[in-house]
Design a protein around this motif. Structure first.
Motif, mmCIF file in Angstrom:
data_model
loop_
_atom_site.group_PDB
_atom_site.id
_atom_site.type_symbol
_atom_site.label_atom_id
_atom_site.label_comp_id
_atom_site.label_asym_id
_atom_site.label_seq_id
_atom_site.Cartn_x
_atom_site.Cartn_y
_atom_site.Cartn_z
ATOM 1 N N ASP A 1 -49.767 -36.992 3.496
ATOM 2 C CA ASP A 1 -49.143 -37.390 4.750
ATOM 3 C C ASP A 1 -49.422 -36.287 5.773
ATOM 4 O O ASP A 1 -50.241 -35.391 5.534
ATOM 5 C CB ASP A 1 -47.643 -37.670 4.552
ATOM 6 C CG ASP A 1 -46.857 -36.432 4.169
ATOM 7 O OD1 ASP A 1 -47.418 -35.307 4.231
ATOM 8 O OD2 ASP A 1 -45.673 -36.566 3.824
ATOM 9 N N TYR B 1 -52.146 -39.686 -5.407
ATOM 10 C CA TYR B 1 -51.385 -39.173 -4.276
ATOM 11 C C TYR B 1 -52.209 -39.217 -2.991
ATOM 12 O O TYR B 1 -53.407 -38.936 -3.000
ATOM 13 C CB TYR B 1 -50.964 -37.727 -4.567
ATOM 14 C CG TYR B 1 -50.042 -37.170 -3.513
ATOM 15 C CD1 TYR B 1 -48.717 -37.569 -3.463
ATOM 16 C CD2 TYR B 1 -50.515 -36.280 -2.554
ATOM 17 C CE1 TYR B 1 -47.865 -37.078 -2.477
ATOM 18 C CE2 TYR B 1 -49.672 -35.788 -1.572
ATOM 19 C CZ TYR B 1 -48.350 -36.188 -1.539
ATOM 20 O OH TYR B 1 -47.516 -35.701 -0.567
ATOM 21 N N ARG C 1 -40.705 -40.983 -4.252
ATOM 22 C CA ARG C 1 -41.797 -41.037 -3.270
ATOM 23 C C ARG C 1 -43.131 -40.683 -3.950
ATOM 24 O O ARG C 1 -44.130 -41.384 -3.793
ATOM 25 C CB ARG C 1 -41.528 -40.056 -2.123
ATOM 26 C CG ARG C 1 -42.589 -40.091 -1.018
ATOM 27 C CD ARG C 1 -42.362 -39.009 0.042
ATOM 28 N NE ARG C 1 -42.815 -37.688 -0.380
ATOM 29 C CZ ARG C 1 -44.070 -37.233 -0.229
ATOM 30 N NH1 ARG C 1 -44.986 -37.983 0.335
ATOM 31 N NH2 ARG C 1 -44.376 -36.022 -0.651
ATOM 32 N N ILE D 1 -45.822 -32.640 -7.739
ATOM 33 C CA ILE D 1 -44.659 -31.929 -7.196
ATOM 34 C C ILE D 1 -44.822 -30.423 -7.399
ATOM 35 O O ILE D 1 -44.585 -29.627 -6.488
ATOM 36 C CB ILE D 1 -43.365 -32.462 -7.844
ATOM 37 C CG1 ILE D 1 -43.048 -33.845 -7.262
ATOM 38 C CG2 ILE D 1 -42.204 -31.502 -7.650
ATOM 39 C CD1 ILE D 1 -42.026 -34.646 -8.053
#
Lengths: 144, 553
Positions: free
Chosen positions: B5, B2, B288, B148
């Protein structure tokens, strides 16, 4: 008098303890004026469902720095009971709690004695981002 | 892996600023000891026996070479040049200075790392199978779901002040490599008849004073409901978990008090009632996150070879014990063994961290994994690179070929560093390493998992060790209570049984030798230690340890 930090216009209401309110429903339904209920950490806020539209204010008590039950009570009041009135945190309410409380639906904060009001106001804006609302849908934080 | 962002990065940076301010207020006397304690713990900072201890999160045990290099730099700059990997795949610094912790956090944020909720009464680091994504027996890669869950749990406003700590583990294989059933919530990835992803949900596992194996409460939880259902579990726990006694505050006590069936009903009721406002995991977000865990660019035309053939015996032993099968032909997963004799399990120096990072860049796509057994792993190594990797790891003292054997043991830091501990662990480790230093003897013993904790909080998972060692304080001295028959890896999770009265430090390794000698004398052909134990029970072992050696009792 402790300072109440507000994110909405304040309400002057008579505040009745949870057990008293539910114990004398006829009396309090007949009461003619703005009414509030004081909720303790073990009180089952779902029991307010029938009278929720009648309430102008719910005050949730945080008896210690680390007691997290009030956060769940707030979310249930806002998302399940659709409470639209003022939701106030009282008890041990410090600047470090405010961002989390606000995101659970509190919109007024009776600050613990000695809390610096300016710092507390800034603390509410400490985080500009969050995961729960911005990444995962159906999270409600702002109320009229 | 991961990649952050703007949102992820802003969140960790704002968290650093918040903690810097909290530390300043504490040092200025504006925050009480108790209040700061609650705040610093949820940022990974303990005050320990000699100094603060600082726990850095390694989400589901996966990190990059760049991050490992930074961790090595941090250990050199702010600590004593080494750090310690834990059973929950976090990394601990043992000697940082409190006023410098905000600076450490800022350095971590610069490489997309943090220490959010590595301690305190909050949702902790979500752990996974260290073979995630490379195991042949996997339903799906658990790491996207761990990520998540990490995001959902991070600074979750409702669950920041839980009754007690809360741990998730996610696995994608039937064969459990994540010790999942001793977690507060275990999620096992499954597919339904239509091939949709979902989870089997277990709740209420845990070790510590009251060890319990998690109970099944949902056979199949569809993926879109993952967060809503977890929110229902946590809400029931947050409201009804005990807050009057720290030793009875974990969710396992609530599940036990209500019974799993009643607990399940409460959760289902809460889940139904909150559906309208519960978070929904939409497919776009899942896609995503999943994209970050796509397989690395493997060379597609490699064939499976026996990399050990024709090589020296030492390499063959390392190949056999310290590498694992990979789902892609021509690749192996390689353990970086943090169990060298003379070393504390899980410890690694700054120099080793840098060298492993460089090695990962050259041979394993720049990624490293931490395992709950306190080793590291380079997961994607070409078989043709193995010999060179072995030579390099050997130079680094990270190639002791003992993975899965008795000296690949787990131990918490114990009395030497931890203020909760009742007993030493490091001297016992040394004693076991010294007594069992003959590799051929270890290989003959086969798979034996020793797990040791310096107190009943059980950070060293002693309850689920084939041989568990629990340190106890006896009139100011370190004594040890041994258990047999615990297990946590594979298809069966079981708690160990106490073998008898506790023993002094000087007799621990000797007693273990009596236990394994008993096993050697009664095992059937090819039978592993745990299977012998399950066949004969504790009786013969008791006999072997105590009856013929009354002095030990």
């Amino acid at each position: 008098m402790r300072h109440i930090l507000r994110r909405r216009e304040g309400i002057e209401a008579l505040v009745v303890p949870f057990a008293e309110f539910l114990g004398n429903p006829a009396k309090w339904r007949a009461y003619d004026g703005p009414l509030g209920v004081l909720v303790g950490p073990t009180d089952k806020v779902e029991d307010l469902a029938r009278d929720i539209a009648r309430l102008s204010l719910v005050v949730v008590d945080f008896p210690t720095f680390n007691d997290g039950r009030g956060y769940s009570q707030a979310r249930i009041l806002r998302t399940r009971l659709h409470f639209q009135g003022e939701l106030r945190a009282t008890g041990v309410v410090k600047q470090d709690h405010l961002f989390f409380m606000a995101r659970c639906g509190f919109d007024s904060f009776e600050l613990a004695p000695g809390e610096n009001v300016e710092e507390a106001t800034r603390a509410l804006r400490r985080f500009t981002v969050n995961y729960q609302q911005q990444r995962f849908s159906a999270w409600v934080t702002r109320y009229p | 892996m991961y990649q952050y962002d703007g949102l992820d990065q802003a969140l960790v940076e704002q968290r650093v600023a918040e903690f810097r301010d909290q530390t300043r207020r504490y040092l200025a006397g504006q925050l009480s000891e108790d209040e700061f304690r609650s705040l610093r713990l949820r940022n990974g900072l303990y005050i320990q026996r000699h100094a603060p201890m600082f726990r850095i999160s390694i989400p589901y045990g996966l990190f990059s070479s760049q991050q490992l290099r930074k961790l090595g730099e941090i250990a050199r700059k702010y600590d004593r040049g080494y750090a310690h990997f834990t059973t929950r795949t976090n990394l601990q610094l043992n000697w940082p200075k409190l006023p410098e912790v905000p600076d450490i956090l800022a350095e971590l944020a610069s490489v997309q790392m943090h220490a959010i909720q590595t301690s305190g009464n909050s949702v902790r680091n979500v752990t996974a199978d260290h073979m995630a994504g490379i195991a042949k027996d996997e339903v799906d890669d658990p790491r996207p779901y761990c990520e998540i869950l990490r995001q959902w749990a991070a600074l979750h406003p409702e669950f920041t002040y839980l009754p007690r700590k809360f741990k998730f583990a996610v696995t994608g294989s039937d064969f459990d490599r994540a010790a999942s059933l001793v977690h507060d919530v275990a999620l096992h990835l499954k597919r339904d008849a239509q091939g949709n992803i979902g989870f089997q949900v277990f709740v209420g596992g845990g070790l510590g004073r009251q060890p319990i194996i998690a109970q099944l409460i949902r056979e199949f939880l569809p993926l879109p409901d993952l967060l809503g259902y977890c929110e229902a579990i946590l809400r029931v726990y947050n409201r009804y978990g005990r807050r009057d006694n720290i030793n009875k505050a974990r969710i396992k006590v609530l599940v036990k008090a209500l019974g799993p069936e009643r607990f399940r009903e409460e959760v289902e009721k809460e889940f139904e009632a909150s559906r309208a406002s519960a978070p929904v995991l939409d497919a776009a977000e899942v896609d995503r996150v999943r994209a970050f865990f796509a397989p690395p660019p493997y060379e597609g035309d490699l064939t499976e070879t026996d990399a050990a053939a024709g090589r020296e015996l030492q390499f063959q032993a390392w190949y056999r014990y310290n590498t694992r099968e990979h789902k892609i032909a021509g690749y192996r997963a390689v353990y970086v063994a943090l169990k060298t004799h003379g070393q504390n399990p899980g410890d690694i120096t700054s120099e080793q961290m840098k060298a492993v990072a460089d090695l990962a860049d050259r041979v394993s796509f720049g990624l490293i994994r931490a395992t709950h057994n306190q080793n590291l792993m380079l997961a994607d190594v070409r078989q043709s690179d193995l010999y060179e990797v072995w030579q390099q790891l050997r130079e680094l003292n990270l190639a002791v070929p003992n993975i899965g054997t008795l000296t690949d043991l787990i131990a918490c830091p114990g009395l030497d560093l931890c203020s909760l501990a009742n007993a030493e662990t490091f001297r016992v480790v040394r004693q076991i390493q010294a007594r069992f230093n003959d590799l051929d003897y270890l290989y003959d013993l086969g798979n034996i998992e020793i797990k040791m904790s310096g107190c009943m909080n059980g950070c060293g998972h002693h309850h689920v060790g084939h041989i568990g060692i629990l340190g106890v304080d006896k009139h100011g001295e370190s004594w040890y209570q041994l258990t047999l028959g615990g297990s946590v890896n594979g298809h069966r999770t079981a708690l160990g049984e106490v073998i008898g009265p506790s023993i002094p430090l000087s007799e621990v390794a000797l007693t273990i030798e009596r236990i394994v000698e008993t096993y050697r004398s009664i095992r059937e052909d090819g039978e592993e230690f745990i299977d012998t134990y399950r066949r004969v029970g504790i009786g013969p072992f008791k006999e072997g340890v105590y009856a013929s050696h009354p002095a030990a009792a």
